[in-house]
Design an enzyme around this catalytic site. Structure first.
Site, PDB file in Angstrom:
ATOM      1  N   LYS A  58       0.547  -1.434  -0.210  1.00 39.35           N
ATOM      2  CA  LYS A  58      -0.761   0.291   0.413  1.00 39.35           C
ATOM      3  C   LYS A  58       0.768   1.050   0.087  1.00 39.35           C
ATOM      4  CE  LYS A  58      -3.750  -2.831  -0.708  1.00 39.35           C
ATOM      5  NZ  LYS A  58      -4.522  -2.953   0.376  1.00 39.35           N
TER       6      LYS A  58
HETATM    7  C1  LIG Z   1      -5.978  -4.199   0.864  1.00 42.16           C
HETATM    8  C2  LIG Z   1      -6.877  -3.658   1.104  1.00 42.16           C
HETATM    9  C3  LIG Z   1      -7.982  -4.297   1.839  1.00 42.16           C
HETATM   10  C4  LIG Z   1      -6.839  -5.207   2.805  1.00 42.16           C
HETATM   11  O1  LIG Z   1      -6.220  -4.221   3.791  1.00 42.16           O
HETATM   12  P1  LIG Z   1      -5.997  -4.830   4.645  1.00 42.16           P
HETATM   13  O2  LIG Z   1      -4.711  -3.919   5.734  1.00 42.16           O
HETATM   14  O3  LIG Z   1      -4.474  -6.071   3.808  1.00 42.16           O
HETATM   15  O4  LIG Z   1      -6.122  -5.637   5.746  1.00 42.16           O
HETATM   16  C5  LIG Z   1      -9.390  -3.701   2.724  1.00 42.16           C
HETATM   17  N1  LIG Z   1      -9.790  -2.463   0.960  1.00 42.16           N
HETATM   18  C6  LIG Z   1      -9.380  -2.776   0.015  1.00 42.16           C
HETATM   19  C7  LIG Z   1      -9.659  -2.133  -1.102  1.00 42.16           C
HETATM   20  C8  LIG Z   1      -7.787  -3.223   0.030  1.00 42.16           C
HETATM   21  O5  LIG Z   1      -7.277  -3.320  -1.386  1.00 42.16           O
END
Ligand SMILES: *Cc1c(COP(=O)(O)O)cnc(C)c1O
Length: 415
Positions: free
Chosen positions: A214
């Site tokens: 991210k």
């Molecule tokens: C990555 C992601 C999540 C989950 O994030 P985590 O920190 O891995 O739990 C939720 N929603 C979207 C749209 C994502 O891309």
């Protein structure tokens, strides 16, 4: 057709789809956290929460993030940031704190990761999966309105790829139907939406992800941000076994250090201090990393404009900025190859990793079968899915790597 531009893949190091941007400062901070003796949730996590809230409140002109003045509804109201070990945990606890339970319906877009919808099932409620806007690939608000029933309690918009959904229109819809809004901002830090930082505003909660790929990372991690002190308190309690004081408070506050009370069957969702220490450094670099991603997106836009592709929507309304988590091209039907062939050739011929965001929820067996979701009900997501491919986008990409991605994409798609 193509190996001349990038050369055979074997001669060049592979460009991963999503390289984390971790430097010596992050490494030093993690080492320092390890040496401090606090391995679980402690002072670094508390500092990360304070700094994250302060960062949101400080976004706006002159910070490199926003261009319009920050207009925070109810200025002066405290913003609570609660750190967790994932955004999935954050979405779960924000829904739980909003009182979602069996029999309730929660509207989610089909164009997302399964986490957005699975948390609704954790609580015994049902996600109502809706098609997306063909331009932004964000939740289609008309479709959302049409899906509202007497059982609908909440809505989880996803700011896809880092482009904020129109939160003003969303707020009008939510208010009219008394829906709790939990924003899935896993892609959307840092960004502004109509002059307001994503994270602040009228929603019940906004949830950020610090997963490895991210826009900023703690390896695994997430943050729930809310202006509602009761919601923040419930999330804090439920992230640690339903205990009324977290470990750090327990050992640093006056009174007996062994004493605690369990007030609910909670979860184990707390963020560790070494992870939070990494997050504090990443937070300090977030604007600079975002600017680098925006510059790469601009280069892709300019260099790929004449190809048979649809480029991602930009932030074109006043006071709205793009976090540029993803750069998603859509191959047109007259492109010289299919999306699948393109991804395979990028890897095999050019040594470049691409991905797909997302395989729509309605195509996955669990969601499709449980809710009898026919593809015909999602014409926009279906059309987008046929051609969607995410090019590498990370602040860790060098100019030479960006050049290679451009040359390879042109090598495969230019006629
Ligand atoms: C990555 C992601 C999540 C989950 O994030 P985590 O920190 O891995 O739990 C939720 N929603 C979207 C749209 C994502 O891309």
């Amino acid at each position: 057709m193509s190996s001349q531009a990038g050369g055979p893949a074997t001669e060049l190091p592979f460009i991963p789809f999503a390289a984390p941007d971790i430097g010596e400062a992050e490494i030093d901070a993690v080492v320092e956290a390890l040496r401090s003796g606090w391995l679980t949730t402690g002072p670094a996590a508390a500092a990360f929460e304070r700094e994250f809230a302060a960062y949101l409140l400080g976004m706006g002109p002159g910070t490199g993030i926003g261009t319009a003045p920050v207009t925070v509804p109810g200025t002066g109201a405290a913003v609570h940031a609660v750190a967790l070990n994932s955004a999935t945990a954050g979405l779960h606890l924000a829904l739980e704190a909003s009182g979602i339970g069996p029999g309730d319906e929660v509207i989610v877009p089909t164009w997302t990761f399964t986490a957005t919808a699975e948390v609704v099932r954790y609580l015994g409620a049902d996600p109502i999966i809706v098609d997306v806007d063909p331009d932004t690939l964000n939740l289609d608000l008309d479709g959302a309105r049409a899906a509202i029933t007497a059982r609908t309690r909440a809505i989880i918009p996803v700011h896809f790829g880092g482009l904020p959904l129109d939160r003003t229109a969303l707020g009008v819809l939510a208010d009219a139907h008394e829906l709790a809004v939990i924003e899935d901002a896993a892609h959307c830090f840092p960004a502004m939406s109509a002059g307001v930082p994503v994270g602040l505003g009228d929603s019940a909660a906004v949830v950020f992800s610090f997963y490895a790929t991210k826009t900023m990372t703690t390896g695994e991690g997430g943050m729930v941000v809310t202006a509602d002190p009761a919601l923040a308190q419930r999330v804090k309690t439920m992230r640690l076994h339903g205990i009324s004081r977290d470990v750090f408070d327990r050992y640093s506050a006056p009174g007996a250090s062994w004493a605690y009370e369990v007030v609910a069957p909670g979860y184990k969702y707390n963020l560790t201090d070494p992870a939070a220490a990494m997050g504090r450094v990443q937070l300090a670099r977030a604007a600079q990393m975002r600017d680098r991603r925006a510059a790469i997106a601009q280069r892709y836009d300019a260099a790929l404009a004449d190809l048979p592709v649809r480029r991602p929507a930009g932030a074109d309304s006043a006071g709205t900025t793009h976090a540029w988590h993803l750069y998603v091209l859509r191959l047109e039907v007259d492109a010289p190859m299919s999306r699948d062939a393109f991804i395979a050739a990028m890897a095999a011929e050019y040594g470049i990793g691409c991905s797909v965001h997302f395989i729509p929820l309605h195509r996955h067996p669990y969601w499709r079968d449980r809710y009898a979701l026919a593809r015909e009900r999602f014409p926009q997501a279906e059309a987008a899915f046929a051609g969607a491919v995410s090019l590498p986008l990370s602040s860790a990409l060098t100019d030479a790597q960006v050049d290679r991605v451009i040359a390879a994409t042109r090598g495969l798609l230019a006629s």
